[in-house]
Design a protein around this motif. Structure first.
Motif, short mmCIF file in Angstrom:
data_model
loop_
_atom_site.label_atom_id
_atom_site.label_comp_id
_atom_site.label_asym_id
_atom_site.label_seq_id
_atom_site.Cartn_x
_atom_site.Cartn_y
_atom_site.Cartn_z
N ALA A 37 41.90 -23.90 -17.32
CA ALA A 37 40.98 -24.25 -16.24
C ALA A 37 41.12 -23.28 -15.07
O ALA A 37 40.12 -22.86 -14.47
N THR A 56 36.52 -27.89 -18.65
CA THR A 56 37.52 -27.19 -19.48
C THR A 56 38.48 -28.19 -20.09
O THR A 56 38.85 -28.09 -21.28
N GLY A 60 36.64 -26.86 -14.03
CA GLY A 60 37.98 -27.25 -14.46
C GLY A 60 37.97 -28.55 -15.23
O GLY A 60 38.69 -28.69 -16.24
N GLY A 114 39.71 -25.13 -9.96
CA GLY A 114 39.66 -25.45 -11.38
C GLY A 114 40.76 -26.38 -11.82
O GLY A 114 40.50 -27.35 -12.56
#
Length: 538
Positions: A314, A287, A284, A447
């Protein structure tokens, strides 16, 4: 005819609005021109005081130039300019606007001379200008600076500023700054005692520092009053320090809640010890890094929206990876917790190495949007915006997840599988897909936890490793699979950690917390809030 009258009226109103500023500028230029006729330092000082009395911030430029020895008179027409050396000549700038007007040879100019006394007068004049600025924030900053650097020379301009101030909050700070200057002056003892009382009422660390200096250097009643005030301030600050530790603990608890809440679901429903949960947090965070890199290079105007864009991405990335892990590995290992632990630990190593290969082993830069930058004070508490927003976000995620678990059909199926897997299967619930989607949900929440953690921690392949142990402690302490237990456990452990750290240090503090949890689990093996159900109780 009516149209002409309307246009004429608008012109008159426009001219009326412009006239005061033009007249004020003309008056300032006339005053600045008096430097050309001033003979001697006393005459120059009189012009400086006249400029300061105008209260117009525009005079800061010529006064600063005069103090630096950069104010010149052109001999040909006696005009006054700010001078800037440019090779063999002088570049002449307008004293009010700062615009370049012309160049002149040094022989064609006369520099206005200054001495130390005149420089002090200019310094006081500039201080008066900031105290009279139209912007309240400028006046507040000036008062704060004068409080921290008290000087007897500040008393007179502060008296004038206090008399003219209309904002009660700014006026209070002016009075405190004046009191700070009084205690370092040669004013009578009665004035200093009154000043100590004003400073003591402020009650912050700046006041404590100033009073400590007074106590060390003062004598008689002033010294005694400063000592008494120091004791009172220390008592109040001890309470504020406790409050600050509670805030730090709540802040840490919100981070632990985000990191642990997904684990609480997968561990509670599936009984899987997922050692790769921290790597979902890491995915996450990375991302978020990728989203910000794209925005920086292609859409820089959207940077403040980068976290909002990164959140669903994410969640999706971590959820898909979690779904792949469950379908590809974990579903073959149900009922074998040791093998599950070893398998997910191996997955975590693979994910870490994959990230190192793609992004490199070093920390990656993830910026804070403007609305998550900076801090503010509540009393003596310092609260940063990023920590506050993370707390709000963690509670929002908790509320949404609680709604899903308690108010949706899928949540009902999850709870049914947790309570009694065989009975749920006999009622037609596809327990395998409940497991898969539950694992994906827990991974997706990890995430979005990574999005939040990217704002307060280093984004590196080792990001998740720092939270996996704490997450398991939160889940076990709160009660496996119980969301309310996870909430209470996260904030409890966060606050306990922050109260132990000043005495035991960060590492030893965590060890003490771990020992306390072990002792607690001996008494309550199922944690604070134990789940109920035949399968759970078996």
């Amino acid at each position: 005819m009516l149209l002409l009258r309307a246009i004429g009226l608008m012109l008159l109103l426009t001219m009326a609005g412009l006239t005061p500023s033009k007249a004020a500028e003309a008056d300032l230029r006339a005053t600045i021109a008096k430097f050309a006729a001033a003979t001697g330092f006393s005459a120059t000082e009189a012009v400086v005081r006249e400029l300061a009395a105008s209260g117009d911030p525009a005079v800061e430029r010529p006064l600063s130039a005069l103090a630096a020895g950069n104010l010149y008179i052109r001999k040909s027409d006696s005009q006054v300019f700010v001078g800037k050396e440019a090779g063999d000549g002088i570049e002449l700038l307008d004293p009010l606007s700062g615009e370049e007007t012309a160049d002149a040879a040094k022989a064609d100019l006369t520099k206005i001379k200054v001495n130390n006394g005149l420089r002090r007068t200019i310094r006081d004049a500039l201080g008066t200008l900031t105290l009279r600025a139209k912007d309240a924030s400028v006046r507040l900053a000036a008062a704060a600076t004068m409080f921290k650097t008290p000087d007897a020379a500040n008393i007179e301009p502060l008296d004038a500023a206090i008399a003219a101030e209309t904002d009660p909050g700014v006026k209070t700070l002016f009075e405190q700054a004046r009191a700070a200057s009084v205690v370092v002056s040669d004013k009578p003892e009665a004035d200093k005692l009154a000043a100590v009382s004003i400073i003591a009422a402020r009650g912050d660390r700046d006041a404590l520092s100033l009073l400590t200096s007074v106590d060390a250097n003062g004598q008689g009643a002033v010294k005694d009053a400063a000592a008494a005030a120091i004791g009172n301030i220390n008592s109040k600050l001890a309470l504020w320090d406790a409050g600050q530790n509670i805030w730090y603990g709540v802040s840490l608890g919100s981070v632990l809640l985000l990191a642990a809440i997904g684990l609480a679901i997968t561990f509670g429903v599936m009984g899987v010890i997922n050692m790769a949960h921290g790597e979902m947090v890491m995915l996450g965070a990375y991302t978020t890094f990728v989203v910000q890199q794209v925005i920086r290079t292609s859409f820089p105007g959207l940077f403040d929206w980068s976290l909002a864009i990164a959140l669903p991405l994410a969640f999706l990335v971590a959820a898909l990876v979690g779904l792949a892990i469950e379908r590809g590995i974990i579903r073959f290992l149900y009922g074998r917790p040791l093998e599950t632990l070893l398998a997910t630990w191996g997955v975590s190593l693979v994910l870490q190495q994959a990230v190192r290969t793609i992004f490199g082993p070093t920390n990656q830069e993830v910026g804070n949007p403007s609305w998550m930058s900076g801090s503010f004070d509540v009393g003596q508490l310092a609260i940063t915006w990023n920590r506050l927003w993370i707390l709000v976000f963690a509670l929002l995620v908790f509320a949404v997840l609680l709604y899903v678990m308690k108010r949706t059909a899928w949540g009902l199926q999850m709870r049914a599988v947790t309570a009694n897997r065989r009975m749920a299967a006999s009622m037609g619930i596809r327990t395998q897909w409940v497991d898969a989607l539950t694992f994906a949900l827990g991974s997706g929440i990890a995430g979005i936890a990574g999005v939040a953690l990217s704002q307060i921690d280093n984004v590196s392949p080792n990001l998740g490793r720092g939270y996996i142990i704490d997450s398991f402690m939160v889940v076990v302490f709160g009660g496996v699979g119980n969301l309310w237990g996870t909430l209470v456990g996260a904030f409890s452990l966060g606050i306990v950690n922050k109260f132990l750290e000043p005495y035991a240090g960060a590492v030893l503090g965590k060890i003490v917390v771990l020992v306390l949890i072990i002792l607690f689990i001996q008494k309550r093996p199922r944690g604070l809030f134990a789940l109920k159900g035949r399968a759970v109780e078996a």
